[in-house]
Design an enzyme around this catalytic site. Structure first.
Site, short mmCIF file in Angstrom:
data_model
loop_
_atom_site.label_atom_id
_atom_site.label_comp_id
_atom_site.label_asym_id
_atom_site.label_seq_id
_atom_site.Cartn_x
_atom_site.Cartn_y
_atom_site.Cartn_z
N SER A 144 -54.38 3.78 -6.79
CA SER A 144 -55.26 4.85 -6.30
C SER A 144 -54.75 5.29 -4.93
O SER A 144 -54.04 4.52 -4.26
CB SER A 144 -56.69 4.31 -6.16
OG SER A 144 -57.52 5.24 -5.49
N TYR A 157 -63.05 -1.87 -3.63
CA TYR A 157 -62.13 -1.09 -4.48
C TYR A 157 -60.80 -0.90 -3.75
O TYR A 157 -59.73 -1.13 -4.31
CB TYR A 157 -62.78 0.25 -4.79
CG TYR A 157 -62.01 1.16 -5.71
CD1 TYR A 157 -61.98 0.94 -7.08
CD2 TYR A 157 -61.31 2.26 -5.20
CE1 TYR A 157 -61.28 1.80 -7.92
CE2 TYR A 157 -60.61 3.12 -6.04
CZ TYR A 157 -60.60 2.88 -7.41
OH TYR A 157 -59.92 3.74 -8.24
#
Ligand code: NAD
Length: 273
Positions: A144, A157
């Site tokens: 990401s 995350y």
């Protein structure tokens, strides 16, 4: 490899980027094993001759062994593996329970680690058998932009995705000698199951994320699938240990974007003082 069908395993295949990747690769001649923990949502692949499905939880060693065994039974090896399954884990350091952090790490980091361990024998064998031992073998993990930049109330995350890029860089040094490439895709905001609720539940946040992207829009899942296809293909034969950012240009800037109209920059009041 011309004329031979290549085989790939894709996790997180029930929706979003994983599903788009399965569809794209199957459409371009690959045999696909589509894996997700949500068996019902894999029904989209019913009737797709080039796509087999299986339910598995990527965070467990046993299910990763089952995935590899299934790929072995169906294809007799693998040319590529895409470890894409992931979950969000928003919450401040004060609020997010440690168990929730452990869960994010179990899926987003342990998943790909266990996956790589499980499929390496299949990649090695297929590579040995193909093209006089010179076949291409490739692994892609979906990281990401949160693996490159930080964000508030998203530390669990972000930590998992930063670690994934570390995994990719480290394993590229370790597996490159064998001709096995490993790379990360770092998507920016993409319209998927993971983010789907934002537009409905928090339209202002949806719009803010969009405005941080110079291209001024969210990506479609297919725009990530095409990058994954490149990374597993011989077209990327010298790309190894790379974290490829596909985010419309968002993370290379300061976060303070001028509006698309070309008017003056919008600077939040707190910074403008
Ligand atoms: N959508 C975005 O904006 C965005 C941005 C950056 C990175 N990503 C990453 O892209 C990847 C794909 O996510 P997406 O956006 O397509 O979301 P998605 O929710 O549409 O797809 C993720 C899939 O992973 C599956 N999954 C979750 N935990 C699993 C487990 N333990 N075992 C097996 N399957 C599991 C889910 O069932 C789901 O089908 C994730 O790794 C995510 O972190 C997404």
């Amino acid at each position: 490899m011309a004329g031979e069908s290549r085989s790939v395993l894709v996790t997180g295949a029930a929706s979003g980027i994983g599903r788009a990747t399965c569809e794209r690769l199957a459409g371009n001649g690959w045999q696909v094993l589509a894996v997700d923990r949500d068996a019902a949502k894999l029904a989209w692949a019913e009737g797709e001759a080039a796509i087999a499905t299986m339910a598995a939880d990527v965070s467990t060693e046993a299910d990763n062994a089952r995935m590899a065994a299934e790929a072995e039974a169906r294809f007799g090896g693998l040319n590529a593996a895409v470890f894409n399954a992931g979950i969000t884990g928003g919450g401040s350091i004060d609020d997010l329970p440690f168990a929730a952090f452990q869960n994010v790490i179990a899926v987003n980091l342990f998943g790909p680690v266990l996956g790589v361990k499980a499929v390496l024998p299949l990649l090695r064998r297929r590579k040995r058998e193909a093209a006089g031992g010179n076949g291409d073998a490739a692994i892609v993990v979906t990281a990401s932009t949160m693996g490159i930049a930080g964000d508030s109330e998203n530390w669990a995350y972000g930590t998992s995705k930063h670690a994934l890029i570390g995994l990719v860089r480290s394993l590229s040094r370790e597996l490159g000698w064998e001709g096995i490439r490993i790379n990360a895709l770092c998507p920016g905001p993409t319209k998927t199951g993971m983010t789907g609720m934002i537009e409905d539940v928090a339209p202002a946040h949806y719009d803010l994320l969009k405005r941080q992207v110079p291209l001024q829009r969210w990506a479609e899942p297919g725009e990530m699938a095409s990058v994954i296809e490149f990374l597993v293909s011989p077209a990327a034969s010298f790309v190894n240990g790379h974290a490829l950012v596909a985010d419309g240009g968002a993370v290379v800037g300061t976060g303070l974007l001028a509006p698309a109209t070309g008017a003056a920059k919008v600077i939040p009041g707190a910074i403008n003082k």
